[in-house]
Design a protein around this motif. Structure first.
Motif, PDB file in Angstrom:
ATOM      1  N   HIS A  62     -54.200 -44.035 -43.825  1.00 11.27           N
ATOM      2  CA  HIS A  62     -54.246 -42.597 -43.550  1.00 11.27           C
ATOM      3  C   HIS A  62     -53.057 -42.125 -42.717  1.00 11.27           C
ATOM      4  O   HIS A  62     -53.212 -41.519 -41.654  1.00 11.27           O
ATOM      5  CB  HIS A  62     -55.585 -42.246 -42.876  1.00 11.27           C
ATOM      6  CG  HIS A  62     -56.750 -42.502 -43.767  1.00 11.27           C
ATOM      7  ND1 HIS A  62     -57.057 -41.694 -44.840  1.00 11.27           N
ATOM      8  CD2 HIS A  62     -57.652 -43.516 -43.783  1.00 11.27           C
ATOM      9  CE1 HIS A  62     -58.119 -42.195 -45.458  1.00 11.27           C
ATOM     10  NE2 HIS A  62     -58.487 -43.298 -44.843  1.00 11.27           N
ATOM     11  N   SER A  63     -51.855 -42.426 -43.229  1.00 12.68           N
ATOM     12  CA  SER A  63     -50.622 -41.964 -42.602  1.00 12.68           C
ATOM     13  C   SER A  63     -49.537 -41.936 -43.661  1.00 12.68           C
ATOM     14  O   SER A  63     -49.745 -42.348 -44.796  1.00 12.68           O
ATOM     15  CB  SER A  63     -50.219 -42.895 -41.449  1.00 12.68           C
ATOM     16  OG  SER A  63     -49.914 -44.181 -41.940  1.00 12.68           O
ATOM     17  N   ASP A  65     -46.351 -40.225 -46.057  1.00 11.49           N
ATOM     18  CA  ASP A  65     -46.158 -39.070 -46.937  1.00 11.49           C
ATOM     19  C   ASP A  65     -47.351 -38.811 -47.849  1.00 11.49           C
ATOM     20  O   ASP A  65     -47.612 -37.671 -48.213  1.00 11.49           O
ATOM     21  CB  ASP A  65     -44.900 -39.263 -47.796  1.00 11.49           C
ATOM     22  CG  ASP A  65     -43.634 -39.280 -46.958  1.00 11.49           C
ATOM     23  OD1 ASP A  65     -43.647 -38.679 -45.862  1.00 11.49           O
ATOM     24  OD2 ASP A  65     -42.651 -39.902 -47.388  1.00 11.49           O
ATOM     25  N   LYS A  70     -55.807 -37.720 -48.963  1.00 14.19           N
ATOM     26  CA  LYS A  70     -55.096 -36.585 -48.367  1.00 14.19           C
ATOM     27  C   LYS A  70     -55.559 -36.350 -46.929  1.00 14.19           C
ATOM     28  O   LYS A  70     -55.583 -35.222 -46.445  1.00 14.19           O
ATOM     29  CB  LYS A  70     -55.278 -35.317 -49.199  1.00 14.19           C
ATOM     30  CG  LYS A  70     -54.730 -35.418 -50.607  1.00 14.19           C
ATOM     31  CD  LYS A  70     -54.952 -34.143 -51.363  1.00 14.19           C
ATOM     32  CE  LYS A  70     -54.488 -34.312 -52.805  1.00 14.19           C
ATOM     33  NZ  LYS A  70     -54.802 -33.128 -53.598  1.00 14.19           N
ATOM     34  N   PHE A  71     -55.967 -37.430 -46.257  1.00 12.56           N
ATOM     35  CA  PHE A  71     -56.462 -37.341 -44.884  1.00 12.56           C
ATOM     36  C   PHE A  71     -55.576 -38.178 -43.980  1.00 12.56           C
ATOM     37  O   PHE A  71     -55.556 -39.399 -44.062  1.00 12.56           O
ATOM     38  CB  PHE A  71     -57.916 -37.826 -44.812  1.00 12.56           C
ATOM     39  CG  PHE A  71     -58.500 -37.814 -43.426  1.00 12.56           C
ATOM     40  CD1 PHE A  71     -58.551 -36.638 -42.693  1.00 12.56           C
ATOM     41  CD2 PHE A  71     -59.001 -38.971 -42.866  1.00 12.56           C
ATOM     42  CE1 PHE A  71     -59.093 -36.618 -41.422  1.00 12.56           C
ATOM     43  CE2 PHE A  71     -59.551 -38.960 -41.594  1.00 12.56           C
ATOM     44  CZ  PHE A  71     -59.598 -37.779 -40.865  1.00 12.56           C
ATOM     45  N   SER A  72     -54.817 -37.500 -43.129  1.00 14.20           N
ATOM     46  CA  SER A  72     -53.911 -38.175 -42.208  1.00 14.20           C
ATOM     47  C   SER A  72     -54.476 -38.155 -40.798  1.00 14.20           C
ATOM     48  O   SER A  72     -55.052 -37.155 -40.361  1.00 14.20           O
ATOM     49  CB  SER A  72     -52.544 -37.487 -42.209  1.00 14.20           C
ATOM     50  OG  SER A  72     -51.709 -38.059 -41.224  1.00 14.20           O
ATOM     51  N   GLU A  74     -52.363 -39.106 -38.234  1.00 13.80           N
ATOM     52  CA  GLU A  74     -51.158 -39.254 -37.423  1.00 13.80           C
ATOM     53  C   GLU A  74     -51.104 -38.250 -36.279  1.00 13.80           C
ATOM     54  O   GLU A  74     -50.574 -38.556 -35.217  1.00 13.80           O
ATOM     55  CB  GLU A  74     -49.908 -39.112 -38.293  1.00 13.80           C
ATOM     56  CG  GLU A  74     -49.719 -40.265 -39.247  1.00 13.80           C
ATOM     57  CD  GLU A  74     -48.532 -40.064 -40.149  1.00 13.80           C
ATOM     58  OE1 GLU A  74     -47.603 -40.883 -40.057  1.00 13.80           O
ATOM     59  OE2 GLU A  74     -48.511 -39.093 -40.923  1.00 13.80           O
ATOM     60  N   THR A  75     -51.605 -37.049 -36.498  1.00 15.74           N
ATOM     61  CA  THR A  75     -51.588 -36.013 -35.470  1.00 15.74           C
ATOM     62  C   THR A  75     -52.962 -35.362 -35.385  1.00 15.74           C
ATOM     63  O   THR A  75     -53.766 -35.451 -36.315  1.00 15.74           O
ATOM     64  CB  THR A  75     -50.557 -34.915 -35.775  1.00 15.74           C
ATOM     65  OG1 THR A  75     -50.955 -34.234 -36.974  1.00 15.74           O
ATOM     66  CG2 THR A  75     -49.147 -35.476 -35.931  1.00 15.74           C
ATOM     67  N   ALA A  78     -53.393 -32.722 -38.156  1.00 16.59           N
ATOM     68  CA  ALA A  78     -53.682 -33.314 -39.461  1.00 16.59           C
ATOM     69  C   ALA A  78     -55.119 -33.844 -39.513  1.00 16.59           C
ATOM     70  O   ALA A  78     -55.808 -33.686 -40.521  1.00 16.59           O
ATOM     71  CB  ALA A  78     -52.699 -34.437 -39.765  1.00 16.59           C
ATOM     72  N   LYS A  81     -57.548 -30.977 -39.924  1.00 19.39           N
ATOM     73  CA  LYS A  81     -57.330 -30.129 -41.105  1.00 19.39           C
ATOM     74  C   LYS A  81     -58.527 -30.221 -42.040  1.00 19.39           C
ATOM     75  O   LYS A  81     -59.038 -31.307 -42.319  1.00 19.39           O
ATOM     76  CB  LYS A  81     -56.059 -30.577 -41.819  1.00 19.39           C
ATOM     77  CG  LYS A  81     -55.664 -29.722 -42.977  1.00 19.39           C
ATOM     78  CD  LYS A  81     -54.361 -30.239 -43.585  1.00 19.39           C
ATOM     79  CE  LYS A  81     -54.004 -29.482 -44.826  1.00 19.39           C
ATOM     80  NZ  LYS A  81     -52.823 -30.053 -45.472  1.00 19.39           N
TER      81      LYS A  81
END
Length: 183
Positions: A62-63, A65, A70-72, A74-75, A78, A81
């Protein structure tokens, strides 16, 4: 092979068939929150408790590009979201957070992290994640999490250190003329 009367883009034939047969109700079924491990009963420190857990268990997939699903993670932006199925993390309510539902095998056949990607989370780890979310899903401003380096892959920091180091050439040996005294 059966042809379906509708074409659902980005869905495979099986998923299209299930969608036609009313399977969305299966995917949107209520989660039995009584099966979730309880939230930890102490204040959670993001840097000490949550960051290592996310980096070692979640960011492999889950990081980057193209994060899985579609689940990040990293932040914070995100992670919070909203996706196709609503928010994955609901600050203040871990029981309604799909992120928590997927970290526990609730009989849906889905459990994160997937087998072979990382060790399954312990009940204590899920409890820490629940407490973190219940306490507001706090995340230090500007912090971007990084997935651990793959075995044999040098990190950017290591590459930078290697780039700075240059092999210094040694000066040629000094030849000295030495006069010896003979008797």
């Amino acid at each position: 092979m059966m042809r379906l009367p509708f074409n659902f883009p980005k869905l495979g034939r099986v998923a299209s068939f299930l969608a036609l047969m009313g399977a969305p109700a299966l995917f949107a079924a209520e989660v039995d929150v009584t099966k979730l491990p309880p939230a930890a009963q102490r204040p959670v420190d993001f840097a000490a408790d949550i960051q290592p857990l996310l980096e070692n268990s979640c960011l492999k997939c889950h990081s980057g590009d193209k994060p899985k699903g579609k689940f990040s993670l990293e932040t914070r932006a995100a992670a919070l979201k909203e996706g196709d199925e609503g928010p994955s993390i609901v600050p203040g309510d871990s029981a309604k957070s799909r992120f928590i539902h997927l970290t526990v095998d609730l009989g849906e056949g889905i459990e994160m992290p997937p087998e072979g990607k990382a060790d399954p989370l312990t009940k204590e780890q899920v409890g820490l994640l629940r407490a973190w979310i219940d306490q507001g899903a706090n995340w230090p401003d500007g912090l971007v999490l990084k997935a651990p380096a793959k075995p044999g892959e040098a990190t950017a920091a290591v590459e930078e250190i290697k780039a700075r180091k240059t092999v210094a050439s040694l000066p040629p040996p000094v030849s000295r003329k030495v006069d010896f005294v003979k008797d």
